[in-house]
Design an enzyme around this catalytic site. Structure first.
Site, short mmCIF file in Angstrom:
data_model
loop_
_atom_site.label_atom_id
_atom_site.label_comp_id
_atom_site.label_asym_id
_atom_site.label_seq_id
_atom_site.Cartn_x
_atom_site.Cartn_y
_atom_site.Cartn_z
N VAL A 109 0.87 -1.17 0.00
CA VAL A 109 0.00 0.00 0.00
C VAL A 109 0.90 1.22 0.00
O VAL A 109 1.91 1.27 0.72
CB VAL A 109 -0.92 0.03 1.24
CG1 VAL A 109 -1.82 1.26 1.22
CG2 VAL A 109 -1.75 -1.25 1.34
N CYS A 110 0.57 2.21 -0.83
CA CYS A 110 1.27 3.49 -0.81
C CYS A 110 2.76 3.29 -1.13
O CYS A 110 3.11 2.52 -2.02
CB CYS A 110 1.03 4.14 0.55
SG CYS A 110 1.44 5.89 0.68
N THR A 111 3.63 3.93 -0.39
CA THR A 111 5.07 3.84 -0.66
C THR A 111 5.67 2.51 -0.20
O THR A 111 6.87 2.29 -0.37
CB THR A 111 5.83 5.01 -0.02
OG1 THR A 111 5.57 5.03 1.39
CG2 THR A 111 5.42 6.34 -0.65
#
Length: 198
Positions: A109-111
């Site tokens: 998720v995300c970075t």
């Protein structure tokens, strides 16, 4: 139906919603009939982990041998914090690679995608991440896709923060059927966004 063991790996400076959003979705999925068990884990035994907005979380245990491993993001743009510190230290990317090699499906998720990249899992694969890390991800061997959730079979990535909810709902749909995912989305009053790439 075979039970899926899911683990969400926490580290100092992880983004709260990146981890807790998918955790709640998967736990609600279990209540809706999905045969899945979800734990919050760390690499080393720890009583508390402090997230990026100072939420302190008590993990369930240490990383084991999950069927599904979810890696949150947080802290990529700040030196010595969150994902940046985890990539620099190397232990988490190595552990992610070991889980993948052992047969786990790995999702970020995300970075958190930058941890998967460092682990070598995104080479030649379509992937997405939070907009602050798109240029950095594009500089790797991944093929950056402008989508909310990217499913490349045994490796999945999701864009920024709230996209982790859509990722987890997609995982429920993929593994347990659309009805389970829709029941959870309705329970959480969440309107699913974006098509799944892959």
């Amino acid at each position: 139906m075979v039970e899926i063991s899911a683990e969400i790996v926490l580290f100092e400076g992880f983004d709260e919603l990146d981890a807790i959003g998918p955790y709640e979705v998967l736990e609600n999925g279990a209540q809706a009939g999905a045969s899945i068990e979800t734990d919050l884990v760390t690499l080393e035994k720890s009583d508390l982990v402090t997230a990026s907005h100072d939420l302190r979380v008590e993990p369930d245990g240490t990383l084991d041998d999950p069927d599904l491993l979810i890696v949150p993001g947080g802290g990529w743009t700040t030196a010595n914090e969150g994902v940046r510190a985890a990539v620099d230290a190397g232990a988490l990317p190595d552990a992610v690679d070991e889980c993948f090699t052992a047969g786990a499906t790995v999702a970020s998720v995300c970075t958190g995608a930058m941890i998967l990249s460092e682990a070598g899992l995104l080479e030649g694969r379509p992937a997405t991440t939070h907009h602050v890390a798109v240029d950095d991800l594009a500089a790797t061997d991944a093929t950056v896709v402008d989508e909310r959730v990217v499913d490349d079979g045994d490796v999945l990535t999701a864009g920024g923060v709230t996209s982790g909810i859509d990722l987890a709902l997609w995982l429920l749909e993929r593994e347990f059927g659309e009805d389970v995912a829709e029941d959870v989305a309705r329970e959480m009053a969440h309107e699913r966004r974006g098509e799944i790439f892959g």
